[in-house]
Motif scaffolding. Structure first.
Motif, PDB file in Angstrom:
ATOM      1  N   PHE A 294     -10.589 131.652  82.938  1.00 37.96           N
ATOM      2  CA  PHE A 294      -9.527 131.628  81.573  1.00 37.96           C
ATOM      3  C   PHE A 294      -8.447 132.416  82.305  1.00 37.96           C
ATOM      4  O   PHE A 294      -7.322 132.152  81.623  1.00 37.96           O
ATOM      5  CB  PHE A 294     -10.711 132.388  80.547  1.00 37.96           C
ATOM      6  N   TYR A 295      -8.695 133.944  82.919  1.00 37.67           N
ATOM      7  CA  TYR A 295      -6.958 134.506  83.445  1.00 37.67           C
ATOM      8  C   TYR A 295      -7.033 134.130  83.527  1.00 37.67           C
ATOM      9  O   TYR A 295      -4.744 133.361  83.536  1.00 37.67           O
ATOM     10  CB  TYR A 295      -7.778 135.947  83.033  1.00 37.67           C
ATOM     11  N   LEU A 296      -6.694 133.092  84.606  1.00 33.55           N
ATOM     12  CA  LEU A 296      -5.757 132.431  86.020  1.00 33.55           C
ATOM     13  C   LEU A 296      -4.923 131.469  84.973  1.00 33.55           C
ATOM     14  O   LEU A 296      -4.384 131.137  85.279  1.00 33.55           O
ATOM     15  CB  LEU A 296      -6.788 131.639  87.015  1.00 33.55           C
ATOM     16  N   LEU A 297      -5.686 130.983  84.268  1.00 32.20           N
ATOM     17  CA  LEU A 297      -5.119 129.642  84.112  1.00 32.20           C
ATOM     18  C   LEU A 297      -4.010 130.173  82.955  1.00 32.20           C
ATOM     19  O   LEU A 297      -2.646 129.632  82.666  1.00 32.20           O
ATOM     20  CB  LEU A 297      -6.159 128.997  82.554  1.00 32.20           C
ATOM     21  N   ASN A 298      -3.955 131.349  81.513  1.00 37.79           N
ATOM     22  CA  ASN A 298      -3.519 131.825  81.392  1.00 37.79           C
ATOM     23  C   ASN A 298      -2.360 132.877  81.590  1.00 37.79           C
ATOM     24  O   ASN A 298      -1.297 133.269  81.006  1.00 37.79           O
ATOM     25  CB  ASN A 298      -4.103 132.224  79.874  1.00 37.79           C
ATOM     26  N   SER A 299      -2.563 132.973  83.142  1.00 35.40           N
ATOM     27  CA  SER A 299      -2.123 134.168  83.643  1.00 35.40           C
ATOM     28  C   SER A 299      -0.620 132.846  84.940  1.00 35.40           C
ATOM     29  O   SER A 299      -0.546 133.927  85.340  1.00 35.40           O
ATOM     30  CB  SER A 299      -2.117 135.044  84.883  1.00 35.40           C
ATOM     31  N   ASP A 300      -0.973 131.938  84.615  1.00 35.65           N
ATOM     32  CA  ASP A 300       0.499 130.567  85.256  1.00 35.65           C
ATOM     33  C   ASP A 300      -0.352 130.583  86.455  1.00 35.65           C
ATOM     34  O   ASP A 300       0.660 130.214  87.879  1.00 35.65           O
ATOM     35  CB  ASP A 300       1.253 131.068  85.248  1.00 35.65           C
ATOM     36  N   SER A 301      -1.976 130.878  87.052  1.00 41.49           N
ATOM     37  CA  SER A 301      -1.613 130.699  88.481  1.00 41.49           C
ATOM     38  C   SER A 301      -3.037 129.474  88.244  1.00 41.49           C
ATOM     39  O   SER A 301      -4.571 129.489  88.343  1.00 41.49           O
ATOM     40  CB  SER A 301      -2.871 131.895  88.993  1.00 41.49           C
ATOM     41  N   ILE A 302      -2.659 128.598  88.080  1.00 37.93           N
ATOM     42  CA  ILE A 302      -3.544 126.874  87.240  1.00 37.93           C
ATOM     43  C   ILE A 302      -3.937 126.506  88.574  1.00 37.93           C
ATOM     44  O   ILE A 302      -5.518 126.042  88.217  1.00 37.93           O
ATOM     45  CB  ILE A 302      -2.477 125.908  86.223  1.00 37.93           C
ATOM     46  N   PRO A 303      -3.499 125.851  89.377  1.00 38.42           N
ATOM     47  CA  PRO A 303      -4.641 125.974  90.528  1.00 38.42           C
ATOM     48  C   PRO A 303      -5.974 126.580  91.349  1.00 38.42           C
ATOM     49  O   PRO A 303      -6.793 125.748  91.804  1.00 38.42           O
ATOM     50  CB  PRO A 303      -3.616 125.639  91.821  1.00 38.42           C
ATOM     51  N   ASN A 304      -5.421 127.789  91.349  1.00 38.91           N
ATOM     52  CA  ASN A 304      -6.962 128.993  91.370  1.00 38.91           C
ATOM     53  C   ASN A 304      -7.513 128.716  90.853  1.00 38.91           C
ATOM     54  O   ASN A 304      -8.768 129.013  90.333  1.00 38.91           O
ATOM     55  CB  ASN A 304      -6.442 130.254  91.358  1.00 38.91           C
ATOM     56  N   SER A 305      -7.038 128.381  89.025  1.00 40.83           N
ATOM     57  CA  SER A 305      -7.716 128.111  88.318  1.00 40.83           C
ATOM     58  C   SER A 305      -8.839 127.737  87.970  1.00 40.83           C
ATOM     59  O   SER A 305     -10.362 127.153  87.768  1.00 40.83           O
ATOM     60  CB  SER A 305      -7.686 128.808  86.784  1.00 40.83           C
ATOM     61  N   VAL A 306      -8.440 126.626  88.758  1.00 42.63           N
ATOM     62  CA  VAL A 306      -9.016 125.074  89.198  1.00 42.63           C
ATOM     63  C   VAL A 306     -10.595 125.386  90.070  1.00 42.63           C
ATOM     64  O   VAL A 306     -12.109 124.917  89.867  1.00 42.63           O
ATOM     65  CB  VAL A 306      -8.062 123.862  89.049  1.00 42.63           C
ATOM     66  N   ILE A 307     -10.289 126.321  90.824  1.00 41.79           N
ATOM     67  CA  ILE A 307     -10.880 125.961  91.587  1.00 41.79           C
ATOM     68  C   ILE A 307     -11.753 126.610  91.196  1.00 41.79           C
ATOM     69  O   ILE A 307     -13.181 126.579  91.566  1.00 41.79           O
ATOM     70  CB  ILE A 307     -10.514 126.873  92.886  1.00 41.79           C
ATOM     71  N   VAL A 308     -11.843 128.175  90.402  1.00 40.55           N
ATOM     72  CA  VAL A 308     -12.701 129.188  90.159  1.00 40.55           C
ATOM     73  C   VAL A 308     -13.801 128.332  88.845  1.00 40.55           C
ATOM     74  O   VAL A 308     -14.628 128.456  88.697  1.00 40.55           O
ATOM     75  CB  VAL A 308     -11.768 130.376  89.510  1.00 40.55           C
TER      76      VAL A 308
END
Length: 576
Positions: A294-308
């Motif tokens: 959720f943090y990664l998605l909202n802080s504009d690190s979208i590919p990493n959010s998908v991995i997590v």
């Protein structure tokens, strides 16, 4: 083979033999130590003797013995979920058994403490297993016993513990009216303890759960207040579970208050701590990963959010199988992250797969009008809309998908209005979603009304410079620009959206691309050559910065020891 491996082999052979002839040995097994009995029941699970296992674990006293074997809790979760999937309804049976035990001993005051402790342990297990409705039934009865008990600090502490666990179940299951009553009782109990100057208790866990409730209701200022209060109450002596939960919830509240540095500090520390304390296949670790995603998605690190998110989903599927709410919600989180990631590519098959799995599970486990189901349907509606736009060359297919999307959005809006009212961020999001859909359906006047309503609600609640406000302003600008030829108004809106994005995220923010391209279209139509060249340069600069940003992102999982919690709190307080 050494002696130890030989003993283990003989032990496993013995377990297998007893499991195969379980009914013959049944009358003797109660004499076994808890850890051996646990292994025997797990052997029944592995041998798929689920009817026998269900009869054993549906007994309250037996389950209580199994809950004492804390180092094998994952195995118990797997066994329990297998029984639920098998149709045993063991969760409901245990809740009924506990309520019968409560009713049978309501006037037997000497038994109250034992029954309360049983309820607290059973309620927590059901919470951890994702069976929130059943947990609530157990903890409501437990709460009644606590309230009717002696008016002294010891019993008030038990009451608070019960309220904490009950609030978790009610919030997770979106029982917000009931959760409010639980909060009131807990706060009254805290006041009693304060009035007696009783200090041998820490409220961090309960305050964090209050933060979860307000977060779930989109009351982010209150969520932030209680989460920070919980953070300030943290002590190194507290349970690691409590410390991690407080860090997770405070990080989520910081995200919604757009304090991303603070959020990053807390959630990254929670991940480090969880990696040190939990097995990588532990459900507690998956919980932390969900919030990290959720943090990664909202802080504009979208590919990493998908991995997590995918990692977290795999853990939950391994433990809880197919039909569990925690698995469903992980599918939904991953589906939305994939939708955001593939927004430009149009490749939504994987996102569709995961949101359909989420809805399939929820429809099996929840009432048809449940708020959790509405959330998943909203994600599906967003995906259907984009697929419809991509299929617009196929006559008729796009209109069918648009109609399905509208039905889902309207249903989600109605449920949000019922649960939260009109002046709520979630309700505003649904208005905004409808605005985008009506824009795609060429219903421009309706689209404008929806966007304006979304902006008004978000501004009233969040202020003029929030991310959500910028998002809705950008959508209205797109409507004016590409469909209603209101270019001067579109220009002003794009500029305002850009100002919000730059303030919150800086020059590398991915969403700036849409506003820059929108302004290029505006200046082309207005024949403003100088402005067109200016924003061509800004778009080119943005692309270069994005490439640099992609190469400079921190590693997902930093292999470093966690800091003392006092140091984390001190750093949190110094971040501006």
């Amino acid at each position: 083979m050494d002696n130890s491996s030989g003993c283990r082999s003989l032990y496993q052979l013995s377990l297998g033999a007893v499991a195969e002839q379980f009914l013959i040995f049944k009358k003797h097994i109660n004499f076994l130590p808890e850890n051996v009995l646990f292994d025997l029941y797990y052997q029944l699970y592995k041998n798929r003797k689920l009817c026998l296992l269900g009869m054993e674990l549906s007994d309250l006293n037996t389950l209580l013995r199994m809950l004492k074997v804390t180092n094998k809790r994952i195995h118990l979760h797997k066994s329990f979920q297998a029984l639920m999937d098998h149709g045993t309804k063991i969760g409901n049976e245990l809740a009924i058994s506990y309520n019968l035990c409560y009713l049978g001993n309501k006037d037997n005051f000497s038994a109250h403490e034992t029954i309360i402790n049983l309820g607290l342990r059973l309620g927590k297990f059901l919470n951890d297993a994702g069976w929130y409705f059943e947990s609530e039934q157990v903890l409501l009865a437990c709460k009644d016993l606590c309230v009717s008990g002696p008016q002294n600090p010891e019993n008030w502490c038990r009451t608070l513990d019960c309220c904490y666990k009950l609030l978790h179940a009610q919030t997770a299951y979106c029982m917000f009216n009931e959760a409010t009553k639980t909060c009131d009782l807990a706060l009254q109990t805290i006041e009693k303890l304060n009035n007696t100057e009783y200090t041998n208790i820490n409220h961090a866990a309960f305050y964090a759960e209050l933060g979860v409730l307000y977060f779930s209701r989109s009351e982010y200022d209150k969520a932030y207040k209680w989460s920070v209060e919980a953070l300030n109450q943290l002590k190194p002596s507290l349970s690691p579970h409590i410390i991690i939960n407080v860090l997770r919830q405070t990080a989520k509240s910081c995200i919604m208050m757009r304090e991303y540095k603070k959020a990053g500090l807390l959630i990254k520390h929670a991940v480090c701590l969880a990696r040190e304390l939990f097995d990588r296949q532990d459900p507690k670790y998956s919980d932390v990963l969900i919030d990290y995603g959720f943090y990664l998605l909202n802080s504009d690190s979208i590919p990493n959010s998908v991995i997590v998110y995918k990692f977290a989903l795999d853990i939950r599927k391994e433990i809880f199988g197919k039909y569990n709410l925690q698995v469903a919600m992980a599918h939904e989180d991953l589906a939305y992250a994939l939708y955001v990631q593939e927004y430009n590519s149009g490749k939504f098959s994987l996102a569709s797969h995961h949101v359909n799995k989420a809805i399939e599970i929820m429809e099996k486990l929840l009432p048809s009008e449940h708020l959790l189901l509405a959330s998943a349907k909203r994600v599906k509606a967003l995906i259907l809309e984009e697929i419809a736009l991509d299929n617009s060359q196929t006559p008729g297919s796009d209109q069918n998908l648009f109609t399905k999307s509208e039905t889902l959005h309207l249903s989600a809006l109605q449920l949000s209005q019922t649960a939260f009212g009109d002046m709520n961020v979630q309700t505003a999001k649904h208005y905004g979603n409808l605005g985008r859909l009506y824009q795609s359906m060429n219903r421009f006047d309706e689209a404008e009304k929806m966007h304006l309503r979304a902006i008004r609600i978000k501004e009233d609640i969040l202020g003029s410079y929030d991310y959500e406000v910028g998002l809705s302003i950008g959508h209205l600008a797109s409507l004016y620009n590409f469909h209603m030829q209101r270019y001067e108004e579109a220009e002003r809106l794009y500029q305002r959206s850009i100002d919000i994005s730059l303030k919150l995220f800086g020059k590398t923010y991915s969403g700036l691309e849409y506003d820059y391209r929108g302004l290029l279209h505006v200046y082309s139509k207005l024949e403003d050559h100088d402005k067109y060249v200016e924003f061509m340069d800004r778009l080119s600069e943005w692309k270069d910065l994005r490439d640099e940003h992609a190469n400079s992102e921190d590693p997902l999982f930093e292999e470093k020891p966690s800091q003392p919690i006092s140091d984390v709190i001190q750093t949190f307080l110094t971040i501006k």
